[in-house]
Design an enzyme around this catalytic site. Structure first.
Site, PDB file in Angstrom:
ATOM      1  N   LYS A 142       5.051   8.227   2.505  1.00 31.04           N
ATOM      2  CA  LYS A 142       5.988   8.987   1.669  1.00 31.04           C
ATOM      3  C   LYS A 142       5.822  10.464   2.005  1.00 31.04           C
ATOM      4  O   LYS A 142       5.620  11.324   1.165  1.00 31.04           O
ATOM      5  CB  LYS A 142       5.693   8.723   0.183  1.00 31.04           C
ATOM      6  CG  LYS A 142       6.788   9.231  -0.771  1.00 31.04           C
ATOM      7  CD  LYS A 142       8.107   8.528  -0.607  1.00 31.04           C
ATOM      8  CE  LYS A 142       9.113   9.019  -1.654  1.00 31.04           C
ATOM      9  NZ  LYS A 142      10.477   8.494  -1.413  1.00 31.04           N
ATOM     10  N   ASP A 162      -1.088  -2.029  -1.116  1.00 34.00           N
ATOM     11  CA  ASP A 162      -1.270  -2.927  -2.253  1.00 34.00           C
ATOM     12  C   ASP A 162       0.079  -3.421  -2.760  1.00 34.00           C
ATOM     13  O   ASP A 162       0.257  -4.609  -3.056  1.00 34.00           O
ATOM     14  CB  ASP A 162      -2.015  -2.172  -3.361  1.00 34.00           C
ATOM     15  CG  ASP A 162      -2.537  -3.087  -4.455  1.00 34.00           C
ATOM     16  OD1 ASP A 162      -2.304  -4.307  -4.377  1.00 34.00           O
ATOM     17  OD2 ASP A 162      -3.166  -2.581  -5.391  1.00 34.00           O
ATOM     18  N   ASP A 200       9.866   3.590   0.034  1.00 33.69           N
ATOM     19  CA  ASP A 200      10.973   3.058  -0.755  1.00 33.69           C
ATOM     20  C   ASP A 200      11.978   2.332   0.131  1.00 33.69           C
ATOM     21  O   ASP A 200      12.478   1.259  -0.217  1.00 33.69           O
ATOM     22  CB  ASP A 200      11.650   4.170  -1.570  1.00 33.69           C
ATOM     23  CG  ASP A 200      11.837   5.459  -0.801  1.00 33.69           C
ATOM     24  OD1 ASP A 200      11.353   5.563   0.337  1.00 33.69           O
ATOM     25  OD2 ASP A 200      12.467   6.381  -1.348  1.00 33.69           O
ATOM     26  N   ASP A 255       2.203  -7.398  -1.904  1.00 28.16           N
ATOM     27  CA  ASP A 255       2.564  -8.347  -2.957  1.00 28.16           C
ATOM     28  C   ASP A 255       4.032  -8.736  -2.856  1.00 28.16           C
ATOM     29  O   ASP A 255       4.404  -9.892  -3.107  1.00 28.16           O
ATOM     30  CB  ASP A 255       2.263  -7.759  -4.341  1.00 28.16           C
ATOM     31  CG  ASP A 255       0.789  -7.878  -4.706  1.00 28.16           C
ATOM     32  OD1 ASP A 255       0.028  -8.438  -3.886  1.00 28.16           O
ATOM     33  OD2 ASP A 255       0.393  -7.416  -5.778  1.00 28.16           O
ATOM     34  N   TYR A 305      -7.759   4.692  -4.441  1.00 26.05           N
ATOM     35  CA  TYR A 305      -8.790   3.764  -4.889  1.00 26.05           C
ATOM     36  C   TYR A 305     -10.199   4.328  -4.695  1.00 26.05           C
ATOM     37  O   TYR A 305     -11.183   3.651  -4.970  1.00 26.05           O
ATOM     38  CB  TYR A 305      -8.668   2.434  -4.140  1.00 26.05           C
ATOM     39  CG  TYR A 305      -7.423   1.666  -4.509  1.00 26.05           C
ATOM     40  CD1 TYR A 305      -7.473   0.624  -5.424  1.00 26.05           C
ATOM     41  CD2 TYR A 305      -6.194   1.976  -3.952  1.00 26.05           C
ATOM     42  CE1 TYR A 305      -6.334  -0.082  -5.770  1.00 26.05           C
ATOM     43  CE2 TYR A 305      -5.050   1.285  -4.295  1.00 26.05           C
ATOM     44  CZ  TYR A 305      -5.123   0.263  -5.200  1.00 26.05           C
ATOM     45  OH  TYR A 305      -3.983  -0.435  -5.539  1.00 26.05           O
TER      46      TYR A 305
END
Length: 348
Positions: A187, A244, A220, A248, A135
Site C-alpha cells: 500500500k 494475513d 485493495d 484467508d 505483529y
C-alpha cells in the site's frame, strides 16, 4: 531419519495431527523416508495447570529437531492472545521463521465459490513476511480506559527483513516449473515510509533476477483481482498484515479453511508447519474435524525437508480423496476424522 517435534496443541489439534502422523507413517512404509516423532505438551491444558507457555528449556529441545508439526493453538478458557503470542508467535520469533508460506491451490473444482474457475486458474503461492510489521509488538496504551485513551501499534520494516523475504520469493519462483512471475503487494501510495522501503528493495532485487517477470499491486486491488482473475498470479510477496488478510481470502477461493495450510519457514533453521484453521473447541473430541489441512501441512513439511516427490504423493492422494468425496461432512462426505486419515493413507 527426519526428527519431527509434534505439538498437538488445543481443541481439534490432537485429532488432526494424529492423522497427519498416520499419513507420514504410511508414506514412510512405502518409501525410503523415515520419521521419528516426539510429542510436546504445549497449549491450554499445560498453561492452566502450570502457568507455563514456552520455556527456554523447551525451546532448546525444539532446536534439535528437523521440523515442528503444530496442530492448533487457542482455548476459550484462556484469554485471547495469551496462547497465540506465548506459543505460536514466540516459536516464530525464537526460530526466526521469517517466511510464512501459504499455497492457494484448488484441488477439486467443486469447492471453489468462483464460477468458471479451474485448478489451473487457482494455483499460486503467497510469501508473507512473518516476523516484522504490525505483529512485532511495538506500541502501547496511554490513559487506558479513559476518554483520553491513546493506543499505538507500530509497523516495523527493516531493510534486511524486507530483502530476505523478497529474495525468497524470487528464489521460490526459480525452483518451480511453469511459474515465472513475482507480484509484490503493498500500500505504497498511503504507507509511503514503510512500503516505500518495500518498493525500493523490490526494485533492487528485481535486477538480480532478469529472467523472472515482476509485477506490483496495491492490496485493495489485489483482493479484487484474486476474485476476478486469480490465474494472473504465480507468487505474491507481501508484508505480515496484508499477507494475513489475503491468504484467508485465498483459502476461501480454494475451498475453505479445511484445505488451508501454512509453513513458517527458516531456510537455514527449524521450520514449523500447521493447518490454518483454529482449534475449533466446539467440535473437539467428536471425531468429525477435517484433517485435510493438517495432512497438507505434513506434505509441505516433507517438501521443505527436501523430498518433493514424496510430498507430491501425499497431495495427489488428498486430491483423489476429494474427487471421490471420501472426506468429512464439512466437505460433503461422511467420513470421520480417523476414517479420512485412513483413506488418504490407503491411497499412498
Amino acid at each position: 531419519m527426519n526428527k519431527i517435534a509434534v505439538i498437538p496443541g488445543d481443541g481439534i489439534g490432537p485429532e488432526v495431527t494424529a492423522e497427519g502422523v498416520k499419513v507420514l507413517e504410511a508414506l514412510a512404509a512405502d518409501s525410503k523416508l523415515d520419521f521419528e516423532f516426539e510429542y510436546f505438551n504445549l497449549g491450554a491444558d499445560h498453561y492452566l495447570e502450570t502457568g507455563e507457555l514456552l520455556t527456554d528449556e523447551v525451546k532448546e529441545e525444539l532446536a534439535q529437531f528437523d521440523a515442528i508439526y503444530l496442530g492448533a493453538v487457542g482455548d476459550p478458557r484462556v484469554k485471547p492472545g495469551i496462547l497465540e503470542k506465548g506459543i505460536l508467535l514466540d516459536l516464530r520469533f525464537t526460530f526466526d521463521q521469517y517466511i510464512n508460506l501459504r499455497p492457494i491451490k484448488l484441488l477439486s473444482e467443486e469447492f471453489t465459490p468462483l464460477k468458471n474457475k479451474t485448478g489451473e486458474d487457482i494455483d499460486f503461492t503467497v510469501v508473507r513476511e512473518n516476523t516484522e510489521g504490525l505483529y512485532s509488538g511495538f506500541g502501547g496504551v496511554l490513559k487506558k480506559d479513559t476518554s483520553d485513551e491513546v493506543a499505538t501499534q507500530e509497523m516495523i520494516n527493516t531493510r534486511k527483513g524486507v530483502e530476505r523475504v523478497i529474495r525468497y520469493a524470487f528464489d521460490y519462483v526459480q525452483d518451480r516449473d511453469e511459474v515465472d512471475k513475482v507480484t509484490v503487494c503493498d500500500k505504497r501510495n498511503v504507507l509511503t515510509y514503510a512500503h516505500g522501503l518495500w518498493q525500493r528493495v523490490f526494485d533492487d532485487v528485481v535486477k538480480d533476477y532478469p529472467e523472472v517477470e515482476s509485477d506490483h499491486m496495491l492490496v485493495d486491488a489485489m483482493t479484487m483481482k484474486m476474485v476476478r482473475a486469480p490465474e494472473d498470479f504465480d507468487v505474491v510477496v507481501t508484508c505480515n498484515m496484508f499477507g494475513d488478510i489475503i491468504t484467508d481470502l485465498g483459502a476461501e477461493l480454494q475451498g475453505g479453511m479445511g484445505l488451508a495450510v501454512s509453513g513458517n519457514i527458516n531456510p537455514e533453521g527449524v521450520s514449523m508447519f500447521e493447518p490454518v484453521h483454529g482449534s475449533a473447541p466446539d467440535i473437539a473430541g467428536e471425531n468429525i474435524a477435517n484433517p485435510t489441512a493438517a495432512i497438507l501441512a505434513a506434505a509441505m513439511m516433507v517438501e521443505v525437508l527436501g523430498h518433493k516427490e514424496e510430498s507430491k504423493r501425499i497431495e495427489t492422494a488428498i486430491q483423489q480423496a476429494l474427487i471421490n468425496n471420501e472426506t468429512t461432512p464439512d466437505m460433503g462426505g461422511d467420513l470421520s476424522t480417523m476414517e479420512a486419515g485412513d483413506h488418504i493413507s490407503s491411497l499412498l
